[in-house]
Design an enzyme around this catalytic site. Structure first.
Site: not given
Length: 223
Positions: A134-135
């Protein structure tokens, strides 16, 4: 019960795990009936004052201890976790992923991952178990798989400089909106931009929840 490893990097966006991303991940797993196996490296790191955004001079904290705040105390030292203990791995973002799990924040495309993190990532990929990032966490995965010369696909959204760094490390970067995710079916990699693009927790949650659904679908298909 399905067990999904969630690798944390501290507590707080500037020097650890992005708390919203971590909690959304844990909530999505619990709602789906999966057990989250939280883990983190047992290392000390510098601290950032989250009120000012500036370094807290002379202050250090332990990543495992800080991550335990998010995990409500139920957390393991990553050095003790084996690939057989989990059915998949998820990496929430936050600067800790780029500072504590690897040194991408300092070294860019010349970065290296924490040895135990790299070990578990390689074992998961070799076992053909799903791995989600994620991210900014895809930068960590890129550093490991790129070093191994393994062709793979990831996204950090649409930031050109970060995407260029991933490309330099060997990633085929796929641009992606915050509401969606990118799948590398061959390596069972799933990634979503979250706060690389999100303007609110609601926007971050949309892509993360879809990503977790895909992770669990991949596990189900293998079982």
């Amino acid at each position: 019960m399905i067990k999904v490893g969630v690798i944390l990097s501290g507590c707080g966006v500037y020097d650890g795990s992005e708390i919203h991303e971590a909690v959304i991940t844990l909530l999505a797993l619990d709602r789906a009936g999966a057990e989250a196996v939280c883990m983190a490296p047992n290392i000390d790191v510098a601290v950032v004052n989250h009120l000012t955004g500036k370094p807290a001079e002379g202050e250090t904290r332990n990543v495992l201890v800080e991550s335990a705040r998010i995990a409500r105390g139920k957390i393991r030292d990553i050095a003790e976790v084996k690939v057989a203990d989990v059915d998949a791995l998820v990496f929430p973002g936050g600067f800790g992923a780029a500072k504590n799990l690897c040194n991408f924040a300092v070294k860019g495309s010349d970065c290296a991952a924490h040895p135990e993190v790299a070990r578990l990532v390689r074992e998961i990929v070799a076992a053909k178990k799903p791995l989600a990032a994620i991210c900014i966490a895809p930068a960590l995965i890129s550093s490991i798989l790129g070093n191994d010369k393994l062709a793979h696909k990831l996204t950090i959204g649409s930031d050109k400089d970060t995407a260029a760094a991933l490309t330099k490390m060997g990633t085929e970067h796929i641009a992606c909106p915050v509401s969606n995710f990118v799948v590398d079916p061959l390596n069972k990699l799933i990634s979503t931009p979250a706060y690389m693009l999100a303007g609110s927790i609601r926007e971050a949650a949309e892509g993360i929840e879809k990503m977790i659904e895909e992770v669990l679908k991949m596990i189900g298909n293998k079982r």
